[in-house]
Design a protein around this motif. Structure first.
Motif, PDB file in Angstrom:
ATOM      1  N   ASP A 168       0.823  -1.210   0.000  1.00 24.79           N
ATOM      2  CA  ASP A 168       0.000   0.000   0.000  1.00 24.79           C
ATOM      3  C   ASP A 168       0.858   1.261   0.000  1.00 24.79           C
ATOM      4  OD1 ASP A 168      -2.252  -1.531   0.038  1.00 24.79           O
ATOM      5  OD2 ASP A 168      -2.693  -1.233   2.154  1.00 24.79           O
ATOM      6  N   ILE A 173      -2.285   5.546  -5.705  1.00 25.29           N
ATOM      7  CA  ILE A 173      -3.680   5.118  -5.741  1.00 25.29           C
ATOM      8  C   ILE A 173      -4.456   5.983  -6.729  1.00 25.29           C
ATOM      9  CG2 ILE A 173      -5.760   4.783  -4.355  1.00 25.29           C
ATOM     10  CD1 ILE A 173      -3.979   4.537  -1.914  1.00 25.29           C
ATOM     11  N   LYS A 177     -10.246   4.860  -6.809  1.00 23.28           N
ATOM     12  CA  LYS A 177      -9.975   3.959  -5.683  1.00 23.28           C
ATOM     13  C   LYS A 177      -9.889   4.754  -4.388  1.00 23.28           C
ATOM     14  CE  LYS A 177      -8.560   0.333  -3.323  1.00 23.28           C
ATOM     15  NZ  LYS A 177      -7.246  -0.298  -3.565  1.00 23.28           N
ATOM     16  N   TYR A 178      -9.270   5.915  -4.452  1.00 24.71           N
ATOM     17  CA  TYR A 178      -9.118   6.707  -3.228  1.00 24.71           C
ATOM     18  C   TYR A 178     -10.466   7.234  -2.742  1.00 24.71           C
ATOM     19  CZ  TYR A 178      -7.293   9.915   0.245  1.00 24.71           C
ATOM     20  OH  TYR A 178      -7.034  10.558   1.424  1.00 24.71           O
ATOM     21  N   GLY A 255      -4.090   6.248   2.671  1.00 25.45           N
ATOM     22  CA  GLY A 255      -3.865   5.338   1.555  1.00 25.45           C
ATOM     23  C   GLY A 255      -3.333   3.978   1.943  1.00 25.45           C
TER      24      GLY A 255
END
Length: 395
Positions: A168, A173, A177-178, A255
């Motif tokens: 990660d 990202i 997705k975030y 994140g």
């Protein structure tokens, strides 16, 4: 300042995390800023009146980093098993000293102790074991420091794994997705507020002292002790689950998809199912790094042949260690033994049930009965864990 305890802490979090959120929305990670904000929140937690804990944390981190790099360098030389065992012993030594010190110093905590030492130790030991297994082949200094000192989870977990965290931490990202992570983060944080500041406050601050006083005033066993058992169980769950939700939610904002710690544990159908739902990162850590390795060692050395007996020895060892980890008092040790016996009996029942599945009914009523029984078995274990029986009968 204790993490997730003070409204001011959340205000500072919102201000500190805003640039990270903006960067993430533009698919960028501000590494330098993340480092600075992490340092500031660690200073907030371990600075000021807790400066001694801060120094202990610094000394501990340096020691464990030297140990990780030292083992990485010497793991393939002669006496590899001896080097590995020594590395593990040294890794847990500070934690052992912190746990044992109160016994020899009139209950005072060791100067080596600091908030979260257990969870950092679990991370380090996990790394050493995965280095030995060849899963981790190299470590980056900056990344391993971020992993160990990741401030949202430093005080009480959840316990992450190095490779999962790194996956990660290293990747950029995508915005879509975030947005999904932010959506989950907001939900977890608000649910954490409900759990910790409303439900845990109701059970722990308003109800528990009253029920405790009534149970003690009656003396011995009474229905007030049963009431205390249930109230304490609710307080324990909502307080710890609330904290864990905050830690996961803030991690998501940064994140990092830190694993969840709880998954509706009070609807478990048996005690094994419960440990797959309760404090999951801890129970999975103990399963992977203690239970499985002990069972493999016994089988490899042919110390025992019966698989059921091997599993039972593993359960007893596992939960005794877990009991000692919580503290060197009789009720923590009994708590560990209680769960070991419960799982051994559960295993025996599951084997019997599988053998006679045609004769044993399975329907909604039996499922409800299983959930009810498991819930009460677990709540009684929390009564032992609370130390209330010590006050009731031995003080």
């Amino acid at each position: 300042m204790q993490p997730y305890q003070d409204p001011t802490y959340f205000v500072l979090l919102a201000l500190g995390l805003l640039p990270i959120m903006i960067g993430m929305l533009y698919e960028k990670r501000f590494r330098v800023y993340e480092t600075i904000i992490s340092f500031l929140f660690l200073l907030l937690t371990f600075g000021g009146v807790k400066w001694e804990q801060g120094l202990a944390l610094i000394a501990y981190t340096i020691f464990e980093l030297l140990l990780i790099y030292g083992y990485l360098a010497y793991r393939k030389r002669k006496n590899a098993s001896l080097v590995f065992n020594l590395a593990v012993i040294l890794a847990i030594l500070p934690l052992v000293i912190v746990k044992v010190s109160p016994l020899f110093d009139q209950g005072r905590e060791s100067i080596l102790g600091f908030l979260g030492i257990s969870y950092l130790t679990f991370k380090v030991v996990g790394m050493i074991m995965e280095i030995r297994d060849g899963i981790i082949k190299a470590v980056n200094f900056k990344e391993v420091v971020h992993f160990l000192l990741f401030f949202p989870t430093i005080s009480s977990g959840p316990i992450d794994r190095y490779r999962r965290f790194l996956g990660d931490y290293q990747k950029k990202i995508k915005r879509d997705k975030y947005f999904k992570l932010l959506d989950k983060a907001i939900w977890y944080i608000f649910l954490g507020f409900l759990y910790k500041f409303i439900l845990a406050y109701f059970f722990g601050t308003l109800l528990l002292p009253k029920v405790s006083a009534l149970a003690l005033s009656h003396g011995g066993w009474s229905w007030w002790v049963v009431a205390y058992m249930y109230v304490y169980a609710m307080d324990l769950f909502f307080d710890f689950a609330g904290y864990s939700l905050f830690a996961v939610g803030i991690s998501y904002v940064m994140g990092v998809e830190t694993p969840m710690n709880f998954n509706k544990p009070f609807i478990s159908k048996n005690i094994k199912d419960f440990w797959n739902r309760w404090h999951m990162t801890l129970s999975f850590w103990f399963r992977d790094y203690i239970y499985m390795r002990l069972v493999f060692f016994i089988m490899k050395k042919k110390l025992m042949k019966n698989r059921v007996a091997i599993a039972n020895v593993g359960y007893l060892t596992l939960f005794l260690i877990m009991g000692f980890w919580h503290g060197l008092t009789w009720y923590y040790i009994v708590y560990g033994l209680y769960h070991a016996v419960a799982i051994i009996l559960c295993d025996a029942w599951l084997r019997f049930k599988k053998k006679h599945q045609e004769k044993i009914p399975h329907n909604k009523f039996t499922e409800a009965l299983a959930i009810f029984t498991t819930f009460n078995v677990v709540c009684f274990s929390f009564l032992i864990f609370s130390g209330f029986l010590d006050k009731l009968f031995f003080v």
